[in-house]
Design a protein around this motif. Sequence first.
Motif, mmCIF file in Angstrom:
data_model
loop_
_atom_site.group_PDB
_atom_site.id
_atom_site.type_symbol
_atom_site.label_atom_id
_atom_site.label_comp_id
_atom_site.label_asym_id
_atom_site.label_seq_id
_atom_site.Cartn_x
_atom_site.Cartn_y
_atom_site.Cartn_z
ATOM 1 N N ALA A 53 44.774 46.675 48.336
ATOM 2 C CA ALA A 53 43.527 46.130 47.779
ATOM 3 C C ALA A 53 42.675 45.603 48.932
ATOM 4 N N LYS A 72 39.951 44.159 48.923
ATOM 5 C CA LYS A 72 39.366 42.845 48.665
ATOM 6 C C LYS A 72 40.110 41.748 49.420
ATOM 7 N N CYS A 104 42.630 50.520 47.091
ATOM 8 C CA CYS A 104 41.774 50.296 45.940
ATOM 9 C C CYS A 104 40.558 49.514 46.395
ATOM 10 N N TYR A 115 37.320 50.588 41.365
ATOM 11 C CA TYR A 115 37.025 49.855 40.118
ATOM 12 C C TYR A 115 35.956 48.840 40.456
ATOM 13 N N ARG A 166 39.523 49.743 32.607
ATOM 14 C CA ARG A 166 40.268 48.492 32.789
ATOM 15 C C ARG A 166 40.317 47.764 31.456
ATOM 16 N N HIS A 175 44.681 44.007 35.494
ATOM 17 C CA HIS A 175 44.959 43.135 36.640
ATOM 18 C C HIS A 175 45.008 41.735 36.077
ATOM 19 N N GLY A 199 47.531 46.760 38.625
ATOM 20 C CA GLY A 199 46.698 45.802 39.355
ATOM 21 C C GLY A 199 47.427 45.156 40.526
ATOM 22 N N PRO A 257 48.453 45.708 45.432
ATOM 23 C CA PRO A 257 48.470 44.367 46.020
ATOM 24 C C PRO A 257 47.539 44.254 47.224
ATOM 25 N N GLU A 278 47.114 40.594 48.768
ATOM 26 C CA GLU A 278 47.784 39.474 49.422
ATOM 27 C C GLU A 278 49.189 39.822 49.913
ATOM 28 N N TYR A 290 42.493 37.279 52.553
ATOM 29 C CA TYR A 290 41.422 36.453 51.963
ATOM 30 C C TYR A 290 40.817 35.467 52.970
HETATM 31 C C1 LIG Z 1 42.023 41.049 43.636
HETATM 32 C C2 LIG Z 1 42.478 42.311 43.019
HETATM 33 C C3 LIG Z 1 43.629 42.960 43.496
HETATM 34 C C4 LIG Z 1 44.494 42.383 44.575
HETATM 35 O O1 LIG Z 1 45.029 41.165 44.200
HETATM 36 P P1 LIG Z 1 46.068 40.377 45.149
HETATM 37 O O2 LIG Z 1 46.250 39.080 44.475
HETATM 38 O O3 LIG Z 1 45.434 40.263 46.496
HETATM 39 O O4 LIG Z 1 47.312 41.202 45.207
HETATM 40 C C5 LIG Z 1 43.983 44.159 42.904
HETATM 41 N N1 LIG Z 1 43.246 44.703 41.908
HETATM 42 C C6 LIG Z 1 42.139 44.109 41.423
HETATM 43 C C7 LIG Z 1 41.382 44.751 40.332
HETATM 44 C C8 LIG Z 1 41.715 42.895 41.962
HETATM 45 O O5 LIG Z 1 40.630 42.291 41.478
#
Ligand SMILES: *Cc1c(COP(=O)(O)O)cnc(C)c1O
Length: 379
Positions: free
Chosen positions: A42, A44, A63, A84, A130, A173, A207, A241, A243, A338
């Motif tokens: 992920a 993000k 992702c 997504y 989703r 998720h 998720g 994942p 984190e 993060y």
């Molecule tokens: C934030 C997020 C993740 C990753 O989450 P972690 O807590 O960093 O593992 C995966 N999928 C979606 C849709 C998210 O919003």
Amino acid sequence: MKNETYNSLPSPCWLLEEKKLIENLETIAYVKAQSGAKVLLALKGYALWKSFDTLRPYLDGCCASGLYEARLAAEEFGKEVHTYSPAYKVEEIEAIAAISHHMVFNTPSQFHCFAKKAKEINSNLSLGLRVNPEYSASPKEIYNPCGLYSRLGTTLENFDENLLPRLDGLHFHALCEQDSDALEAVLENFDAKFGRYLSQMKWINFGGGHHITKKGYDLDKLITLIKTFKTKYNVEVYLEPGEAIGWETGVLVATVLDIVHNCIDIAILDTSAEAHMPDTIIMPYRAEVRGAGKAGEKPYTYRLGGNTCLAGDIMGDYSFDRPLQIGDKIVFEDQMHYTMVKATTFNGIKLPDIAVERRDGTIEILKTFGYEDFKNRLS
Ligand SMILES: *Cc1c(COP(=O)(O)O)cnc(C)c1O
């Protein structure tokens, strides 16, 4: 890592410890091999793309939450790109569809707006929705995608069965830093609500939020849950994942600039909780500092604060064996996820440089930031 090495780094600086990253990836590879699930990064949570060569052999792709992350995945990671977004924009659909393998919509309304166009651009695109299982034991409301009034995912009430022939998969998720028993509870709710549709699907995406690489995480339970689910519905299972990939794989090294006294001792650092480690304020959580204890545990206690004019730019109170001196290094643990994805140049403070300690102990500076990075964002 020896203390002299920290002194030789620029400051502030994020330092990725490649050896620890590989340990995490080996745990993930074990889960994949035992369960048959596919695992995506992920972006993000972790997007240090100069480390993607290390990640790529272990993972199935990335992702992305929109066009920029999808582009980064396509350009720098390769493999599968799953996108997504809570809401796509019309002007970005073509570009996203062209580089994605999976595209997941948040609502039937977004699906109706964009799915046809996306398929025209890329006929191999696998489409998903989703859903919101309306259950989560997420520890914090701000990180609870299934909380009251959540905009993330379609509830069963809003599910549109007319979409079923066009859906390849469902995505949920619902976790945040949680163990596999929390996943089990989410799966029970997901199954109770959406189970009737699942045998028509090719894949289900579970998720992120699986704390797979944390000590004590029940890997066997995760593996059993995935295997049971895959057998029951004959679907591919994805985990994504963020984190857990970057968990405890590196530090933020900062320098003590001054020590002030106002009833307590306060050290001002050349970094910022607000700008460089915002989750310490938002979540909030207390970052561990190498060699330091809780306030009062060791003889010399200091409040650690950032070098911005925000009064609340505070990392917390920490105690040390010796009095802090100007020029001392402060090493915050577990600062790879993060952090750099969220960092800002608030108050004109310099972004931490980014370095990596390779497996063989050599240090490489991957990126340095300067005044232009501050200026260029502002007009
Ligand atoms: C934030 C997020 C993740 C990753 O989450 P972690 O807590 O960093 O593992 C995966 N999928 C979606 C849709 C998210 O919003």
